[in-house]
Design an enzyme around this catalytic site. Structure first.
Site, PDB file in Angstrom:
ATOM      1  N   HIS A 350      10.633 -20.489  89.346  1.00  0.00           N
ATOM      2  CA  HIS A 350       9.847 -20.625  90.576  1.00  0.00           C
ATOM      3  C   HIS A 350      10.787 -20.911  91.752  1.00  0.00           C
ATOM      4  O   HIS A 350      11.592 -21.844  91.708  1.00  0.00           O
ATOM      5  CB  HIS A 350       8.784 -21.718  90.460  1.00  0.00           C
ATOM      6  CG  HIS A 350       7.849 -21.704  91.640  1.00  0.00           C
ATOM      7  ND1 HIS A 350       6.732 -20.912  91.676  1.00  0.00           N
ATOM      8  CD2 HIS A 350       7.926 -22.306  92.842  1.00  0.00           C
ATOM      9  CE1 HIS A 350       6.145 -21.052  92.859  1.00  0.00           C
ATOM     10  NE2 HIS A 350       6.853 -21.900  93.580  1.00  0.00           N
ATOM     11  N   ALA A 351      10.686 -20.106  92.805  1.00  0.00           N
ATOM     12  CA  ALA A 351      11.638 -20.192  93.926  1.00  0.00           C
ATOM     13  C   ALA A 351      11.598 -21.556  94.598  1.00  0.00           C
ATOM     14  O   ALA A 351      10.528 -22.139  94.787  1.00  0.00           O
ATOM     15  CB  ALA A 351      11.303 -19.111  94.949  1.00  0.00           C
ATOM     16  N   HIS A 380      11.333 -17.129 103.225  1.00  0.00           N
ATOM     17  CA  HIS A 380      10.632 -18.405 103.084  1.00  0.00           C
ATOM     18  C   HIS A 380      11.608 -19.516 102.689  1.00  0.00           C
ATOM     19  O   HIS A 380      11.661 -20.574 103.315  1.00  0.00           O
ATOM     20  CB  HIS A 380       9.530 -18.255 102.023  1.00  0.00           C
ATOM     21  CG  HIS A 380       8.819 -19.540 101.701  1.00  0.00           C
ATOM     22  ND1 HIS A 380       7.617 -19.887 102.263  1.00  0.00           N
ATOM     23  CD2 HIS A 380       9.163 -20.577 100.901  1.00  0.00           C
ATOM     24  CE1 HIS A 380       7.246 -21.077 101.827  1.00  0.00           C
ATOM     25  NE2 HIS A 380       8.164 -21.520 100.987  1.00  0.00           N
ATOM     26  N   GLU A 381      12.394 -19.248 101.667  1.00  0.00           N
ATOM     27  CA  GLU A 381      13.318 -20.283 101.164  1.00  0.00           C
ATOM     28  C   GLU A 381      14.406 -20.595 102.187  1.00  0.00           C
ATOM     29  O   GLU A 381      14.782 -21.749 102.388  1.00  0.00           O
ATOM     30  CB  GLU A 381      13.949 -19.849  99.835  1.00  0.00           C
ATOM     31  CG  GLU A 381      12.956 -19.653  98.694  1.00  0.00           C
ATOM     32  CD  GLU A 381      12.038 -20.837  98.469  1.00  0.00           C
ATOM     33  OE1 GLU A 381      12.423 -21.975  98.807  1.00  0.00           O
ATOM     34  OE2 GLU A 381      10.912 -20.635  97.969  1.00  0.00           O
ATOM     35  N   HIS A 384      13.466 -23.115 104.684  1.00  0.00           N
ATOM     36  CA  HIS A 384      13.666 -24.515 104.257  1.00  0.00           C
ATOM     37  C   HIS A 384      15.108 -24.938 104.516  1.00  0.00           C
ATOM     38  O   HIS A 384      15.376 -26.006 105.047  1.00  0.00           O
ATOM     39  CB  HIS A 384      13.386 -24.661 102.761  1.00  0.00           C
ATOM     40  CG  HIS A 384      11.936 -24.557 102.374  1.00  0.00           C
ATOM     41  ND1 HIS A 384      10.955 -25.311 102.954  1.00  0.00           N
ATOM     42  CD2 HIS A 384      11.309 -23.820 101.422  1.00  0.00           C
ATOM     43  CE1 HIS A 384       9.783 -25.029 102.389  1.00  0.00           C
ATOM     44  NE2 HIS A 384       9.976 -24.117 101.453  1.00  0.00           N
ATOM     45  N   TYR A 518       0.769 -25.394 101.912  1.00  0.00           N
ATOM     46  CA  TYR A 518       0.835 -23.932 102.034  1.00  0.00           C
ATOM     47  C   TYR A 518      -0.351 -23.391 102.824  1.00  0.00           C
ATOM     48  O   TYR A 518      -0.231 -22.396 103.527  1.00  0.00           O
ATOM     49  CB  TYR A 518       0.893 -23.269 100.649  1.00  0.00           C
ATOM     50  CG  TYR A 518       2.076 -23.735  99.834  1.00  0.00           C
ATOM     51  CD1 TYR A 518       3.372 -23.366 100.186  1.00  0.00           C
ATOM     52  CD2 TYR A 518       1.907 -24.568  98.737  1.00  0.00           C
ATOM     53  CE1 TYR A 518       4.464 -23.805  99.453  1.00  0.00           C
ATOM     54  CE2 TYR A 518       2.993 -25.013  97.997  1.00  0.00           C
ATOM     55  CZ  TYR A 518       4.267 -24.631  98.352  1.00  0.00           C
ATOM     56  OH  TYR A 518       5.343 -25.071  97.626  1.00  0.00           O
TER      57      TYR A 518
HETATM   58  O1  X8Z Z   1       5.864 -22.250  96.001  1.00  0.00           O
HETATM   59  C1  X8Z Z   1       6.041 -21.529  96.954  1.00  0.00           C
HETATM   60  C2  X8Z Z   1       7.452 -21.253  97.462  1.00  0.00           C
HETATM   61  C3  X8Z Z   1       8.371 -22.371  97.194  1.00  0.00           C
HETATM   62  S1  X8Z Z   1       8.098 -23.721  98.234  1.00  0.00           S
HETATM   63  C4  X8Z Z   1       7.990 -20.038  96.761  1.00  0.00           C
HETATM   64  N1  X8Z Z   1       4.996 -20.914  97.559  1.00  0.00           N
HETATM   65  C5  X8Z Z   1       3.631 -21.103  97.088  1.00  0.00           C
HETATM   66  C6  X8Z Z   1       3.424 -20.458  95.722  1.00  0.00           C
HETATM   67  O2  X8Z Z   1       4.271 -19.680  95.296  1.00  0.00           O
HETATM   68  O3  X8Z Z   1       2.399 -20.729  95.102  1.00  0.00           O
HETATM   69  C7  X8Z Z   1       5.061 -20.071  98.742  1.00  0.00           C
HETATM   70  C8  X8Z Z   1       3.658 -19.652  99.025  1.00  0.00           C
HETATM   71  C9  X8Z Z   1       2.763 -20.443  98.125  1.00  0.00           C
HETATM   72 ZN    ZN Z   2       8.467 -23.422 100.254  1.00  0.00          ZN
END
Ligand code: X8Z
Ligand code: ZN
Length: 609
Positions: A350-351, A380-381, A384, A518
């Site tokens: 997970h990113a 997105h990353e 941060h 989010y």
């Molecule tokens: O978790 C994330 C990022 C890391 S902060 C990749 N996001 C949420 C998800 O993947 O559920 C970005 C959008 C929503």
């Molecule tokens: Zn994020």
């Protein structure tokens, strides 16, 4: 070496010494370093800042190793580091009460408050309970990270592989297998989560909050109940966008799959939307594409065609930020980040973005695939990381975003500027499509951004319910699906039961990352985008605006990022937008040209669920 431990011990000695002195004993009375005065509070905050900084660095290193090399050992080491950090941070947080009711400088008051509300996981003071909690936290994340679906006769599949199926398969049986398959990883987390909520609540109550959810909601510069109403207000603003989109998608799925698989009314079965959690729907764009409005490009194809590899995708992201006036990322970013999935070990794919030393050692951790989705996630990353560097001159307690939605919204704001014209400018696209393609571009965007909104809202509605007891243990799963239906109009494709734990199949639940951020980010990014486009002097529709290479817009953004959490979030928002309220009119404006078309398309259909 900062001496927090000793300092805290001094407080203990002082109090005891006072008691003994009263009883006529001759213990030396040490001076209290943190008297209940403004000067005492200032000294306290200053020591906390330097001490927690050291602790946070140690924790980040342990967590980085765990996330990029999951083994029993790294799990245990990360749990220990978390235990150390939390023990300290909680002691400090509880120590703030001695300054309650004092007239303090605004900045000191704010830091004391952040010390309490900024903790996503408060631990009970009992050290056994604390260590149980940190072990549960580490093991839940590791279980998720290692999770695989292993069919009876077949090879095990990772989340990445199952997600590819969810994105590209149009065979309902295959989709259903991937969907249910991934959800075999989470039942073992269910009982851990129950205990986790119990212990987290205990920690939150020790800090004076009703429960862990109330603590989370206290982090928005307003009373927690008011924050709930804010969310309702924002959701009401965007529902008129979501409902026709849901309606159109449901009817297209019905055309594709027929009544037995995709009914024309009621909630949409969750396995048909192109994403493991039905949280974004852009992968099914071809099924809902309008006739005669081909967007004319597909970033996934462009990346492949131009031979852009995973690392180069990140370079594109970095160049966008530097074009705005941000400094380039340091060499260590390139040396230490995890860009692709290692072949030889378990990692959390997970990113995420990391700030290891709170100075310059920023990194991302991803398992990048050459897709439009990951291209956007890279931005997105990086958002941060650039935020983290921008606020690194603030005291430790202010090294955060204005509210957590801001942190999540910055990189997405940049990604909104990845327009066809931008792609042409950076050489990824040969020619920008003309205006007739706009509808397609906007619809594809809406399948990401608008479709996400109710999901962004419901994850914490579930957790808050669990934390405050509204959702009892014997209805964890049923309550999850009630919320999925209520907000998203999505239903489980097969019967679920309380032997399942479907919330645990979404990363942020086992990883304990709050999720409302989010939802907020999806509102805020359009607000930022609208204002920055104005600053950049770009005229025309918002979906065609790119702030690439615009120094004025960059300057405006950087000014806000540098503030970190030093001021209430409305001040930060004002710095970019001139507005002090989160406001969904920007996302509504952005999609206005689509909205009219959507309403036309769904006229005569019976919408809603
Ligand atoms: O978790 C994330 C990022 C890391 S902060 C990749 N996001 C949420 C998800 O993947 O559920 C970005 C959008 C929503
Ligand atoms: Zn994020």
């Amino acid at each position: 070496m900062i001496n927090r431990r000793n300092r805290m011990r001094v407080i203990g000695v002082t109090l005891l010494a006072g008691a003994f002195a009263a009883a006529g004993c001759l213990l030396p009375v040490e001076e209290d370093p943190y008297p209940a005065t403004a000067a005492g509070a200032e000294a306290f905050v200053s020591d906390v800042n330097s001490d927690l900084l050291d602790q946070a660095i140690a924790l980040a290193r342990a967590q980085w190793v765990q996330a990029t090399y999951i083994t029993e050992d790294t799990e245990a080491l990360a749990a220990e580091a978390y235990d150390d950090f939390l023990g300290q941070a909680m002691e400090y947080a509880r120590g703030t009460t001695r300054f309650d009711g004092l007239e303090l400088p605004e900045s000191v008051e704010r830091q004391l408050s952040i010390l309490k509300t900024g903790m996503a996981l408060p631990a009970p003071s009992d050290s056994e309970e604390r260590s149980e909690l940190t072990q549960i936290a580490s093991s839940m994340e590791a279980t998720y990270g290692k999770g695989k679906y292993c069919p009876e006769n077949g090879e095990c599949q990772t989340l990445g592989e199952l997600s590819k199926t969810m994105a590209s398969s149009r065979d309902p049986d295959e989709l259903l297998e991937a969907w249910t398959g991934w959800r075999t990883i989470s039942p073992p987390i269910r009982d851990s989560y129950r205990r986790f909520a119990e212990l987290g609540n205990k920690g939150a109550r020790e800090l004076g909050f009703d429960d862990l959810g109330a603590l989370w909601r206290s982090n928005y510069d307003m009373p927690p109940d008011e924050f709930r109403s804010e969310l309702d207000r924002l959701w009401d603003q965007v529902r008129p966008l979501y409902e026709p989109l849901h309606c159109l998608v449901r009817s297209k799925l019905n055309e594709t799959y027929g009544d037995a698989v995709a009914p024309a009314s009621g909630p949409i079965p969750a396995h048909l939307l192109g994403n493991m959690w039905a949280q974004t729907w852009a992968n099914i764009y071809p099924l809902v594409a309008p006739e005669n409005a081909d967007p004319g490009f597909d970033v996934t194809e462009l990346l492949e065609k131009k031979g852009v590899d995973e690392l180069e995708m990140v370079r594109y992201g970095e160049r966008f930020f530097t074009s705005l006036g941000f400094d380039p990322l340091p060499d260590t970013f390139w040396e230490r980040s995890q860009f692709t999935k290692p072949a030889d070990r378990e990692v959390v794919c997970h990113a995420s973005a990391w700030d290891i030393d709170q100075e310059d050692d920023v990194r991302i951790k991803m398992c990048i695939e050459r897709t439009a989705e990951d291209f956007s996630t890279i931005h997105h990353e990086l958002g941060h990381n650039f935020y983290q560097r921008a606020y690194n001159k603030q005291p430790f307690l202010f090294r955060e975003s204005a509210n957590d939605g801001f942190h999540e919204g910055v990189g997405d704001t940049i990604a909104l500027s990845v327009t066809p014209d931008y792609l042409v400018k950076v050489g990824l696209l040969d020619q920008a499509p003309d205006a007739s393609a706009d509808l397609g571009v906007l619809l594809r965007m809406a399948l990401d951004k608008v479709a996400f909104l109710p999901f962004g809202l419901l994850v914490d509605q579930w957790r808050w319910g669990v934390f405050n007891g509204d959702i009892a243990e014997d209805e964890y799963n049923a309550a999850w699906w009630r919320l999925r239906e209520k907000y998203q109009g999505v239903a489980a494709p097969v019967e679920r039961s309380e032997a399942d734990f479907d919330p645990g199949a979404k990363y942020h639940v086992p990883a304990n990352t709050p999720y409302t951020r989010y939802f907020l980010a999806h509102i805020l990014q359009f607000q930022f985008h609208r204002s920055l486009c104005e600053v950049a002097g770009v005229e025309g529709p918002l979906h065609r605006c790119s702030i690439y290479d615009n120094q004025e817009a960059g300057e405006r953004l950087i000014k806000m990022l540098e503030m970190g959490a030093s001021k209430p979030w409305p001040d930060a928002l004002e710095a970019v937008t001139g507005q002090r309220e989160m406001d969904a009119t920007a996302i509504v404006d952005y999609f206005a040209p689509l909205q009219a078309w959507l309403e036309e398309q769904t006229e005569g259909l019976s919408c809603g669920w």
